[in-house]
Enzyme design. Structure first.
Site, PDB file in Angstrom:
ATOM      1  CD1 TRP A  13      -2.498   1.519   2.444  1.00 57.77           C
ATOM      2  CD2 TRP A  13      -2.796   1.575   0.245  1.00 57.77           C
ATOM      3  NE1 TRP A  13      -3.510   2.415   2.184  1.00 57.77           N
ATOM      4  CE2 TRP A  13      -3.713   2.465   0.829  1.00 57.77           C
ATOM      5  CE3 TRP A  13      -2.797   1.449  -1.146  1.00 57.77           C
ATOM      6  CZ2 TRP A  13      -4.616   3.226   0.093  1.00 57.77           C
ATOM      7  CZ3 TRP A  13      -3.707   2.212  -1.895  1.00 57.77           C
ATOM      8  CH2 TRP A  13      -4.599   3.079  -1.275  1.00 57.77           C
ATOM      9  CE  LYS A 189     -11.112  -1.763   4.218  1.00 62.20           C
ATOM     10  NZ  LYS A 189     -10.166  -2.523   3.365  1.00 62.20           N
ATOM     11  NE  ARG A 253      -3.239  -7.814   3.505  1.00 63.25           N
ATOM     12  CZ  ARG A 253      -3.008  -6.600   3.024  1.00 63.25           C
ATOM     13  NH1 ARG A 253      -2.572  -6.458   1.777  1.00 63.25           N
ATOM     14  NH2 ARG A 253      -3.191  -5.529   3.768  1.00 63.25           N
ATOM     15  CD  GLU A 279      -4.432  -3.598   9.784  1.00 70.29           C
ATOM     16  OE1 GLU A 279      -4.906  -3.768  10.922  1.00 70.29           O
ATOM     17  OE2 GLU A 279      -3.369  -2.998   9.574  1.00 70.29           O
TER      18      GLU A 279
END
Length: 332
Positions: A13, A189, A253, A279
Site C-alpha cells: 500500500w 469493512k 486479504r 487487519e
C-alpha cells in the site's frame, strides 16, 4: 508545484501510493525498516517483495534511515499496519512533524481507539492531520488503474494539498472533514470482509453475501451515529465503496482469510495461507470493545470476533445470526 513527501511504510500500500505521488512529479522518500530492502528497491526500481508489477518512478528513493526520510519534507504519509502505528508515532515525536497523513486502516491495537487520537496524544505540538481511505487495492493503484478515494482532514489547507498531490487522470481524491467516519469505514469493512469470505467458504451463496454486506453497512452506520460520524460518509467511498470492494473481490486479504475459515482452516492456518497482514482479524476484538462501550448492536462483527477468538465455531455463529429475534429493518 512539486512537493517533497516522506512515505513511511514500504509494503504494497505504501509503495502504491508513493508511486502515484512520484508519477505526479513529487520527490518521494519511501521508508522501510530494512536497509537491505531499501537498497533492493533503489537498485531494481521495483518493490519485488510487496508490489512486483509496479515499476517505480525516478523521483522515488528508498531509505531505511528515518531522519533521512523526513528531512526537508513538506508532509509525511504513514502506511504501516495498525499494530505498528503507535510505535511509529512514538519514533516521530522528536521530529515534531507539522503535517501527518496516514493511509493505515484499522483501530489502534493497544487502546482500541482511532488513529487520529494516537497522533494527537503522541505528537506535541499536535500536527495538522489527514487520513486517506476508500476502495483501493494496492496492485491496481500501482498499475495505474482508475481509482477514487477520500481524503479527510481536520485542516482544509492540508486536505487541499493532499488532494492536489495525488490527483491525476487515473487517481481521483475527494475531500472530506469527517475523519471519524472515514477511519471507521476503513476499519469495520475489514471485519465484515472476513464474514463474507467465511460465508462464501461455507458455500452459503450469493443471497447470504448480499445480506451480509447490506446488514454490515447498517452496523457501520449505527456505530457511526454513536460516534458522531456524518451518515453521508458511510454511504460514500470510504464506507460503502470500500465495503463492496473488500467483501466481493479475492484481492482482499481479509476476504481470503474468511474464506479459508469457511473451508475449515484454523485461524492460525488461515492467517498463514494469506501470508500478509489481515487487519480484520486484529480489528475484530477492538471493534467488539468499541461497540460495547457505546452500547451499539453489531451482531455480524461480533460473530467474527467470537469466531476469530476461538469462542464459537463458525457454523454455530452463522446459525445464531439467522435465529436472532425478527425486528424491523430500520431503527426508528
Amino acid at each position: 508545484m512539486a512537493s517533497t513527501i516522506a512515505v513511511l511504510g514500504a509494503g504494497a500500500w505504501g509503495t502504491a501510493l508513493a508511486s502515484v505521488l512520484g508519477r505526479n512529479g513529487h520527490a518521494v522518500r519511501l521508508w522501510t525498516r530494512e536497509a537491505e530492502h531499501a537498497a533492493a528497491i533503489n537498485a531494481e526500481r521495483v518493490n519485488q517483495r510487496h508490489l512486483p508489477d509496479c515499476p517505480l518512478p525516478d523521483s522515488l528513493t528508498a531509505t531505511a534511515d528515518l531522519e533521512t526520510a523526513l528531512g526537508g519534507t513538506d508532509w509525511l504519509l504513514i502506511a504501516v499496519p495498525s499494530s505498528a502505528f503507535r510505535g511509529l508515532i512514538e519514533r516521530l515525536a522528536p521530529y515534531r512533524p507539522g503535517k501527518v497523513v496516514w493511509a493505515t486502516k484499522g483501530l489502534e491495537s493497544e487502546s482500541g481507539g482511532f488513529l487520529h487520537d494516537v497522533v494527537q496524544a503522541g505528537l506535541d505540538p499536535a500536527p495538522a492531520m489527514a487520513v486517506i481511505s476508500g476502495p483501493s487495492f494496492a496492485a491496481e493503484v500501482g498499475q495505474g488503474l482508475p481509482t477514487a478515494i477520500t481524503v479527510a482532514a481536520d485542516d482544509a489547507d492540508l486536505a487541499a494539498e493532499v488532494v492536489r498531490a495525488f490527483h491525476n487522470d487515473r487517481f481521483r481524491p475527494y475531500s472530506s472533514t469527517d475523519m471519524t467516519g472515514v477511519e471507521l469505514g476503513g476499519a469495520v469493512k475489514n471485519v465484515l470482509a472476513v464474514a463474507t469470505g467465511a460465508s462464501d467458504g461455507l458455500g452459503l451463496g450469493a443471497n447470504a453475501r448480499a445480506a451480509l454486506v447490506t446488514r454490515g453497512l447498517a452496523e457501520i452506520s449505527r456505530l457511526g451515529a454513536a460516534l458522531g460520524a456524518d451518515p453521508q460518509t458511510l454511504i460514500g467511498l470510504a464506507g460503502m465503496g470500500d465495503l463492496l470492494l473488500t467483501c466481493t473481490d479475492d484481492q482482499s486479504r481479509n476476504r481470503r482469510f474468511g474464506f479459508a475459515l469457511g473451508q475449515g482452516a484454523t485461524v492460525e492456518t488461515a492467517l498463514a495461507s494469506v501470508g500478509s497482514t489481515v487487519e480484520g482479524a486484529r480489528t475484530a476484538a477492538e471493534l467488539h470493545s468499541l461497540a460495547e462501550r457505546h452500547s451499539v448492536e453489531m451482531p455480524i462483527c461480533n460473530m467474527v470476533y467470537r469466531v476469530v477468538s476461538g469462542d464459537t465455531p463458525l457454523e454455530q455463529a452463522v446459525r445464531e445470526l439467522m435465529e436472532r429475534t425478527p425486528k424491523a429493518e430500520f431503527d426508528d
